[in-house]
Design an enzyme around this catalytic site. Structure first.
Site, short mmCIF file in Angstrom:
data_model
loop_
_atom_site.label_atom_id
_atom_site.label_comp_id
_atom_site.label_asym_id
_atom_site.label_seq_id
_atom_site.Cartn_x
_atom_site.Cartn_y
_atom_site.Cartn_z
N ASP A 119 2.62 -0.82 11.79
CA ASP A 119 2.54 -2.02 12.37
C ASP A 119 3.89 -2.89 12.23
O ASP A 119 3.88 -4.00 11.81
CB ASP A 119 1.35 -2.95 11.77
CG ASP A 119 1.24 -3.00 10.31
OD1 ASP A 119 2.25 -2.41 9.62
OD2 ASP A 119 0.63 -3.80 10.07
N GLY B 130 5.86 -2.09 3.71
CA GLY B 130 5.41 -2.65 4.91
C GLY B 130 5.86 -4.26 4.92
O GLY B 130 6.89 -4.67 4.22
N VAL C 226 -9.08 7.52 1.67
CA VAL C 226 -8.59 9.08 1.90
C VAL C 226 -7.68 9.22 2.71
O VAL C 226 -6.61 9.77 2.74
CB VAL C 226 -9.72 10.05 2.61
CG1 VAL C 226 -9.36 11.38 2.83
CG2 VAL C 226 -10.69 9.96 1.49
N THR D 69 4.37 2.36 5.65
CA THR D 69 2.92 2.14 5.73
C THR D 69 2.22 2.84 6.72
O THR D 69 2.78 3.26 7.78
CB THR D 69 2.83 0.64 6.00
OG1 THR D 69 1.57 0.36 6.66
CG2 THR D 69 3.86 0.10 7.44
N ILE D 70 1.13 3.23 6.25
CA ILE D 70 0.43 4.17 7.36
C ILE D 70 -0.19 3.43 8.48
O ILE D 70 -0.65 4.12 9.62
CB ILE D 70 -1.19 4.77 6.85
CG1 ILE D 70 -2.02 3.71 6.23
CG2 ILE D 70 -0.68 5.54 5.60
CD1 ILE D 70 -3.32 4.37 6.09
N ARG E 160 -5.75 -3.11 10.37
CA ARG E 160 -6.28 -4.59 10.31
C ARG E 160 -5.86 -5.12 11.59
O ARG E 160 -6.76 -5.73 12.21
CB ARG E 160 -5.87 -5.27 9.27
CG ARG E 160 -6.67 -5.18 8.01
CD ARG E 160 -6.55 -5.99 6.73
NE ARG E 160 -6.93 -5.22 5.70
CZ ARG E 160 -8.15 -4.95 5.46
NH1 ARG E 160 -9.14 -5.48 6.07
NH2 ARG E 160 -8.53 -4.27 4.20
N ALA F 116 15.11 11.32 -0.85
CA ALA F 116 16.31 11.37 -0.20
C ALA F 116 17.39 10.33 -0.66
O ALA F 116 18.83 10.41 -0.58
CB ALA F 116 15.88 11.09 1.30
N ARG G 270 -17.53 15.99 14.13
CA ARG G 270 -17.85 16.52 15.63
C ARG G 270 -18.86 17.74 15.31
O ARG G 270 -19.69 17.84 16.03
CB ARG G 270 -16.46 16.68 16.23
CG ARG G 270 -17.08 17.14 17.80
CD ARG G 270 -15.53 17.53 18.55
NE ARG G 270 -14.85 16.33 18.87
CZ ARG G 270 -14.89 15.48 19.87
NH1 ARG G 270 -16.00 15.73 20.83
NH2 ARG G 270 -14.29 14.45 19.90
N GLY H 290 4.67 -7.21 4.29
CA GLY H 290 4.79 -8.18 2.61
C GLY H 290 6.03 -7.62 2.03
O GLY H 290 6.52 -8.44 1.56
N ALA I 268 -12.08 11.24 21.39
CA ALA I 268 -13.38 10.32 21.07
C ALA I 268 -13.71 9.51 22.59
O ALA I 268 -12.67 9.03 23.18
CB ALA I 268 -12.89 9.09 20.13
N GLU J 24 -10.60 -0.84 11.59
CA GLU J 24 -11.46 -1.74 10.65
C GLU J 24 -11.04 -3.19 11.15
O GLU J 24 -12.04 -4.11 10.77
CB GLU J 24 -11.16 -1.42 9.40
CG GLU J 24 -9.36 -1.80 9.18
CD GLU J 24 -9.01 -1.60 7.73
OE1 GLU J 24 -9.57 -1.45 6.85
OE2 GLU J 24 -7.61 -1.44 7.29
N GLY K 44 0.71 -1.31 0.02
CA GLY K 44 -0.16 0.03 0.01
C GLY K 44 1.04 1.21 -0.10
O GLY K 44 1.94 1.31 0.72
#
Lengths: 323, 323, 323, 323
Positions: free
Chosen positions: D130, D103, D251, D126-127, D172, D23, D155, D105, D187, D223, D12
């Site tokens: 993990d 990431g 997004v 990776t966002i 995940r 860089a 909000r 993978g 939250a 998620e 991803g």
């Protein structure tokens, strides 16, 4: 017995201060204790501008820049007399400990109160990131992103016109904002108080870039080095560089805090209350790596302005990748 | 027969210029014709810095600030000689008509080319919004939002410190950015070239606000009135106002264009090609209400700087709601 | 004699509602009259959730999304009984006229009150832009920019992965958000209630784009046409398109209003009070071109959903420039 | 002798990948060596989609989301055969070492290449954050801020309508985005794979909030726990909560990277080249505290998904301050 904990913000405001106030107030009330907000920093403390805060008083403040408790400069607090006034007000309201959010100047007051026997804990809140004993201060990350967004915009127009832009960012003694926003924006030059600069080399680099067909040069200048207008003049005297300065100014202090600053502020606020709960005071909070830590205020203040900037690696890397 | 249409951007860059270029190029190619990009405005035209553009050359440019065709000042184009050079280059490349995106200065060149018999259409692109015959120019909406976001940030810190902030925005002859960002931010004062201002009244209003407990005063100053630094000095000489000026500067020229500017630019670009398709030239595009319109360039230029600012109602309304 | 004017927001909230409330309250007080805020729309009106507002009550609300007066659905106000309750509350508080900010549904209530003899003026506040008699409604510009920023982000990842993205935006009967954010983002397809769509043509266009080496396809879908998930399924059944839907949802309703929305809301709020001052009611405000106008509410409601969308030109232009 | 270093992005995409590529390329060329960009990840590697990159190829990419080298899923690279194809291509182009950004993978592929004797270094991009052995991955900070801004907008409308909003964020196996954006947005509930949740307690807390007059409840759901739509349904079955889910979706992957991500990516990219320069490979970069570190890829992969989330303290703090 119910404890009464006061909180104030002092010095320059910084995004995330409200998030810290909210965490402090919520944690205090969660513990069954009472939170007291002191407005206008040490001046309000000396004058008794103090009131009890409820859970709802800090609702919907998390995302707001500035400080809901306001801040003020109050040089009188450097004197015993000013400090004594503050302690009297605290006693009058039955407050038994205090949390101070601010920078070096604010820590001086916190130290004085601690030494006078009033339990006080400091939280580092300043966009300058110039506090010893912590990797980051509240507001720094937001200020870097604000500066970065402005530089991105300037790059659009610098590219379109083939111009040299000088961007003056905040930082009197510390080049942190310049370093992070400079490496983050790929600025060709970063000029900070912690490193010598040589106008000949700068001119040479701008010339090399032009020869290579570069469409723009961006120079980030920490305000502590010299005024942007003076730098602009000095550069333009060297040749036909059409250099223009932009002074980002107080815009860097405001804005909704970033995720990083909100999380940092929340963790700091929570931990400050925890420390007071455990009878710990005369210390200030910090983050080192992933750990929330605390140090003696007096130790932190003696290391004022950090003997060396811990982010000088950014400077060196930038020299090798932004040319 | 396949037509060859040239396009250039000139004068100060403005967000949305790329969206206009993209629309022009895509529409030309959609019609089965050829698009030629001229770089660095009239200078590139005179020097023949021209190349054919494909559909892919304008991919992913829509959201970018600045202008992919670059821009430059080229005073030589005011003379017949410079213009003649340009026309020769156009002939050399077989280009039969031209689209010019820019402000007043750029329109002068477009007018000269038209009068010399070369079919030219103008598109209003300038953040200043100071072109007659159109309600809005490309880039104005983005510049207003950029100014507004900066003022919102300044308000955070102005409130926290109870300060007066002067914000110098762009606009030499036209107060449009000041009016829109001023009413949009609830600025207590808007100072523009189109209206007299009186320092006594300003001081009186700041005083009234303070008495009422107001936490801050924001004054928006169009650069055409006076330098922000001079205004700051003048105000601080009147009393203990701790006024601070922030000069937004070139940041206002950059950034991803807003929805409004992208749509406006796309409609303008499309219409410019349509007009050339219909054999119409010597005109410039505009928007009036919801309608895309066109006017003779000579007529638009004679009404330079619009005799009266069409948005003075914002000034009057602000006086009655931001106090 | 001092007049008492009430204000409420109703239906879905929209960014800029607070700017309108602020303008209404400030203008009322500027005129020497009294402003009354009614919370939770018509429900609060029927229940008497009403209080006098001061200048300071609306300070620092201009930049905030949502509505400080809250809103609620209250179907009972469609009946005479509900309306009568509301009128009784207004009399009880000595309120002599009312300003209602909202969309079509809210206008029904305003019309009923007017017909029952209670002077009421409507202000169009809805992100959908689906009100007759006005070019724009409060909140629409902000929603378009919010959608646009999300689509820009999706494009990054769509490009990186060579994917097709379907973006479901708000708009049950009106395609305005889809049209503006679609043309603004250069979406390859815009699918709206006002135009037929043909899945065969969509598939053919995606295929043509791929053949040309296009890195991504963006399809904007107004929610009124069909659910995004269904569209995704339908498209993926046609071939190996790896289409993914993103439903922007309620995010489109929030956020700090843009300059356009703040100015529009301020002008609308101011004008609503002016109309009441002049004894005018039973009307709703609008903007046509640069002019703030007003129309009979009954006339606006009979033209519900505008017989034709005034922005269909954007649809046609997009077809010729985004392929 | 001039070294040839290849670079690819895989899995991803994440904001900041371009900053890392820049860089890497700039540092390689600064050292007098040659940089080769491999497009579409391991697929492009196997297919020889490789070309030499110059300093200018990475100009103006720093601020862009996505990856200029594109990315693709290529399960065939799990097999020796696919790997062998890749190594052959690398030899064909005379490339002697490789940098892989991605990431878990992607690290599998890097590990296989290393074990097959081809010097490879991994950079965590990776966002999801993990990856073991690093406090942060490239893209995580941007994703948190994107999520935070969306939640801030939700909000506004949640408050205006007194509603409960469920926000499904990415993650995940790891709750990092949920934890940071949840604590950052205040939250009321954060639901992550790393902690059990109990619908009874959630319902009880929403009820307590309502009783206290809270205007809204925000629930952040990673998620990986369950689909937002299912959670919405489950909550609404418990009572009249008018809960609505928003799925932030892709997004979160896009957008201009934040200062933090750009600095992190630049430092990572630089260090990866430095390690190869020193003959070090089979490792992946990370940050621990302020230090850029490296670990054996095989060790990092065996600690896949980090046995415990290092940010669980945020979860605990949020429970005591956001209620």
């Amino acid at each position: 017995m119910v404890k009464r904990i006061g909180i104030l913000t002092s010095g320059g405001d910084a995004p995330g201060m409200n998030a810290a106030i909210r965490a402090v107030v919520r944690k205090i009330i969660f513990d069954g204790n009472e939170a007291y907000g002191i407005r206008y920093g040490y001046r309000g403390l000396a004058e008794g501008d103090i009131r009890k805060l409820s859970v709802n008083d800090v609702s919907d403040t998390l995302s707001k820049g500035g400080t809901m408790l306001y801040t003020a400069r109050y040089p009188e607090f450097k004197n015993k007399e000013g400090q004594q006034k503050g302690i009297e007000q605290l006693k009058k309201f039955g407050i038994d400990s205090l949390i101070v959010i601010g920078g070096d100047g604010s820590y001086q007051g916190a130290k004085a109160l601690s030494e006078a026997g009033f339990p006080t804990v400091g939280i580092p809140g300043t966009i300058d990131n110039d506090i010893a004993g912590t990797d980051f201060t509240i507001g720094f990350d937001t200020a870097c992103n604000t500066a970065l967004e402005a530089i991105d915009k300037l790059r659009d127009t610098a590219t379109s016109h083939m111009r040299t832009f000088i961007v003056e960012v905040m930082g009197r003694d510390a080049g942190d904002i310049a370093l992070w926003s400079g490496l983050g924006s790929g600025a060709e030059q970063i000029i900070i108080p912690e490193a010598e600069f040589n106008m000949d080399e700068i001119v040479a680099q701008v010339d090399r870039g032009r020869e290579r067909g570069k469409k723009h040069t961006i120079i980030i200048l920490a305000e502590g080095v010299m005024r942007g207008a003076d730098f602009e003049k000095a550069l333009n005297e060297r040749g036909d560089y059409h250099a223009r300065v932009t002074v980002l100014g107080h815009v860097q202090r405001g804005g909704a805090p970033t995720a990083r600053d909100r999380v940092l502020a929340s963790m700091f606020g929570y931990t400050a209350v925890e420390l007071l709960n455990k009878g710990k005071s005369g210390v200030c909070i910090g983050i080192q790596g992933k750990d929330i830590v605390y140090n003696d205020i007096s130790k932190v203040l003696s290391g004022k302005q950090r003997t060396t900037n811990p982010y000088m690696a950014l400077y060196d890397v930038n020299n090798e990748i932004s040319y």
